[in-house]
Design a protein around this motif. Structure first.
Motif, PDB file in Angstrom:
ATOM      1  N   PHE A 164       2.700  16.333  14.099  1.00  0.00           N
ATOM      2  CA  PHE A 164       2.055  17.463  13.360  1.00  0.00           C
ATOM      3  C   PHE A 164       2.134  16.609  11.937  1.00  0.00           C
ATOM      4  O   PHE A 164       2.935  15.793  11.450  1.00  0.00           O
ATOM      5  CB  PHE A 164       2.952  18.648  13.035  1.00  0.00           C
ATOM      6  N   VAL A 165       0.754  16.418  11.497  1.00  0.00           N
ATOM      7  CA  VAL A 165       0.557  15.294  10.374  1.00  0.00           C
ATOM      8  C   VAL A 165       0.015  16.300   9.164  1.00  0.00           C
ATOM      9  O   VAL A 165      -1.115  16.978   9.622  1.00  0.00           O
ATOM     10  CB  VAL A 165      -0.397  14.199  10.647  1.00  0.00           C
ATOM     11  N   ARG A 197      -1.972   3.219   7.039  1.00  0.00           N
ATOM     12  CA  ARG A 197      -0.565   3.384   7.353  1.00  0.00           C
ATOM     13  C   ARG A 197       0.006   4.659   7.890  1.00  0.00           C
ATOM     14  O   ARG A 197       0.693   4.901   8.711  1.00  0.00           O
ATOM     15  CB  ARG A 197       0.022   3.095   5.864  1.00  0.00           C
ATOM     16  N   VAL A 198      -0.762   5.800   7.443  1.00  0.00           N
ATOM     17  CA  VAL A 198      -0.294   7.088   7.916  1.00  0.00           C
ATOM     18  C   VAL A 198      -0.707   7.050   9.480  1.00  0.00           C
ATOM     19  O   VAL A 198       0.168   7.507  10.320  1.00  0.00           O
ATOM     20  CB  VAL A 198      -1.250   7.993   7.432  1.00  0.00           C
ATOM     21  N   ARG A 199      -1.882   6.424   9.873  1.00  0.00           N
ATOM     22  CA  ARG A 199      -1.976   6.447  11.307  1.00  0.00           C
ATOM     23  C   ARG A 199      -1.064   5.522  11.990  1.00  0.00           C
ATOM     24  O   ARG A 199      -0.626   5.971  13.079  1.00  0.00           O
ATOM     25  CB  ARG A 199      -3.502   5.680  11.333  1.00  0.00           C
ATOM     26  N   LEU A 210       2.019  12.125  -4.194  1.00  0.00           N
ATOM     27  CA  LEU A 210       1.100  12.199  -2.715  1.00  0.00           C
ATOM     28  C   LEU A 210       2.117  11.807  -1.373  1.00  0.00           C
ATOM     29  O   LEU A 210       2.775  10.743  -1.512  1.00  0.00           O
ATOM     30  CB  LEU A 210      -0.019  11.542  -3.016  1.00  0.00           C
ATOM     31  N   HIS A 211       2.207  12.643  -0.553  1.00  0.00           N
ATOM     32  CA  HIS A 211       2.906  12.059   0.697  1.00  0.00           C
ATOM     33  C   HIS A 211       2.243  13.042   1.858  1.00  0.00           C
ATOM     34  O   HIS A 211       1.807  14.111   1.712  1.00  0.00           O
ATOM     35  CB  HIS A 211       4.273  12.287   0.513  1.00  0.00           C
ATOM     36  N   VAL A 212       2.173  12.270   2.979  1.00  0.00           N
ATOM     37  CA  VAL A 212       1.842  12.953   4.136  1.00  0.00           C
ATOM     38  C   VAL A 212       3.122  13.099   5.175  1.00  0.00           C
ATOM     39  O   VAL A 212       3.900  11.941   5.173  1.00  0.00           O
ATOM     40  CB  VAL A 212       0.884  11.987   4.790  1.00  0.00           C
ATOM     41  N   HIS A 213       3.388  14.210   5.809  1.00  0.00           N
ATOM     42  CA  HIS A 213       4.342  14.477   6.545  1.00  0.00           C
ATOM     43  C   HIS A 213       3.762  14.112   7.992  1.00  0.00           C
ATOM     44  O   HIS A 213       2.779  14.311   8.341  1.00  0.00           O
ATOM     45  CB  HIS A 213       4.501  16.029   6.742  1.00  0.00           C
ATOM     46  N   VAL A 245       0.800  -1.277   0.009  1.00  0.00           N
ATOM     47  CA  VAL A 245      -0.075  -0.006   0.173  1.00  0.00           C
ATOM     48  C   VAL A 245       0.820   1.275   0.059  1.00  0.00           C
ATOM     49  O   VAL A 245       0.734   2.304  -0.733  1.00  0.00           O
ATOM     50  CB  VAL A 245      -0.997   0.015   1.376  1.00  0.00           C
ATOM     51  N   ALA A 246       1.755   1.161   0.962  1.00  0.00           N
ATOM     52  CA  ALA A 246       2.560   2.369   0.992  1.00  0.00           C
ATOM     53  C   ALA A 246       4.166   2.205   1.427  1.00  0.00           C
ATOM     54  O   ALA A 246       4.536   1.094   1.677  1.00  0.00           O
ATOM     55  CB  ALA A 246       2.057   3.271   2.300  1.00  0.00           C
ATOM     56  N   VAL A 247       5.012   3.379   1.210  1.00  0.00           N
ATOM     57  CA  VAL A 247       6.090   3.330   1.473  1.00  0.00           C
ATOM     58  C   VAL A 247       6.282   4.850   2.486  1.00  0.00           C
ATOM     59  O   VAL A 247       5.803   5.684   2.134  1.00  0.00           O
ATOM     60  CB  VAL A 247       7.405   3.251   0.672  1.00  0.00           C
ATOM     61  N   ALA A 248       7.040   4.567   3.682  1.00  0.00           N
ATOM     62  CA  ALA A 248       7.295   5.611   4.733  1.00  0.00           C
ATOM     63  C   ALA A 248       8.685   5.837   4.724  1.00  0.00           C
ATOM     64  O   ALA A 248       9.382   4.656   5.080  1.00  0.00           O
ATOM     65  CB  ALA A 248       6.523   5.642   5.706  1.00  0.00           C
ATOM     66  N   PHE A 249       9.325   6.894   4.733  1.00  0.00           N
ATOM     67  CA  PHE A 249      10.637   7.015   4.900  1.00  0.00           C
ATOM     68  C   PHE A 249      11.082   8.422   5.456  1.00  0.00           C
ATOM     69  O   PHE A 249      10.156   9.328   5.496  1.00  0.00           O
ATOM     70  CB  PHE A 249      11.501   6.866   3.743  1.00  0.00           C
ATOM     71  N   LEU A 250      12.331   8.437   6.096  1.00  0.00           N
ATOM     72  CA  LEU A 250      12.493   9.898   6.485  1.00  0.00           C
ATOM     73  C   LEU A 250      12.642  10.923   5.624  1.00  0.00           C
ATOM     74  O   LEU A 250      13.345  10.647   4.505  1.00  0.00           O
ATOM     75  CB  LEU A 250      13.832   9.714   7.173  1.00  0.00           C
TER      76      LEU A 250
END
Length: 142
Positions: free
Chosen positions: A84-85, A66-68, A98-101, A26-31
């Motif tokens: 802070f999202v 995934r953001v949660r 698209l990306h969520v901080h 679904v997603a990839v999350a990285f610094l």
């Protein structure tokens, strides 16, 4: 868009280095390479889409799950007081994917609310006129 043309797709495909904290179908999350605070994570959908309205409706729920999860992990793993999202759509979106901080926060960390100036409505009628325009865009035939 081929992964080589989008740095976030390339990170997700393992073609470009990144400090990945989550990677699934679904997603990839990285610094973030330019973090607001250390531990600032970007969560991007695996599929290349530019903005939130471009994300197909069936993918919205799984993506925000995934953001949660990343938000909880940032708080727990970094012993942060909160997070802070946020997300940009086109304007101020440095990478058109698209990306969520997810930014770790602590009291007295120096960050003051939002990063932009605030305004006010001239009166309740002006506020209602803006609300009406948005309601019409949501449902043109009320």
């Amino acid at each position: 868009m081929p992964a080589g043309e989008c740095s976030f797709c390339a990170i997700g495909a393992g073609e470009q280095p990144g400090h990945v904290v989550l990677s699934d179908e679904v997603a990839v999350a990285f610094l973030d390479t330019r973090p607001v605070f250390k531990g600032h994570v970007l969560v991007a959908p695996r599929a290349h889409v530019e903005t939130l309205p471009d994300l197909p409706p069936p993918e919205v729920g799984p993506f925000f799950e995934r953001v949660r999860s990343v938000t909880a992990a940032v708080e727990q793993g970094l012993e942060a007081g909160g997070t802070f999202v946020a997300m940009n759509n086109r304007i101020s979106q440095s990478v058109p994917h698209l990306h969520v901080h997810v930014v770790p926060r602590n009291r007295k960390d120096g960050l003051r609310g939002f990063f932009w100036p605030r305004t006010t409505y001239d009166d309740p009628a002006e506020a209602e006129a803006y609300a009406l325009r948005i309601r019409k865009a949501l449902d043109p035939n009320p």
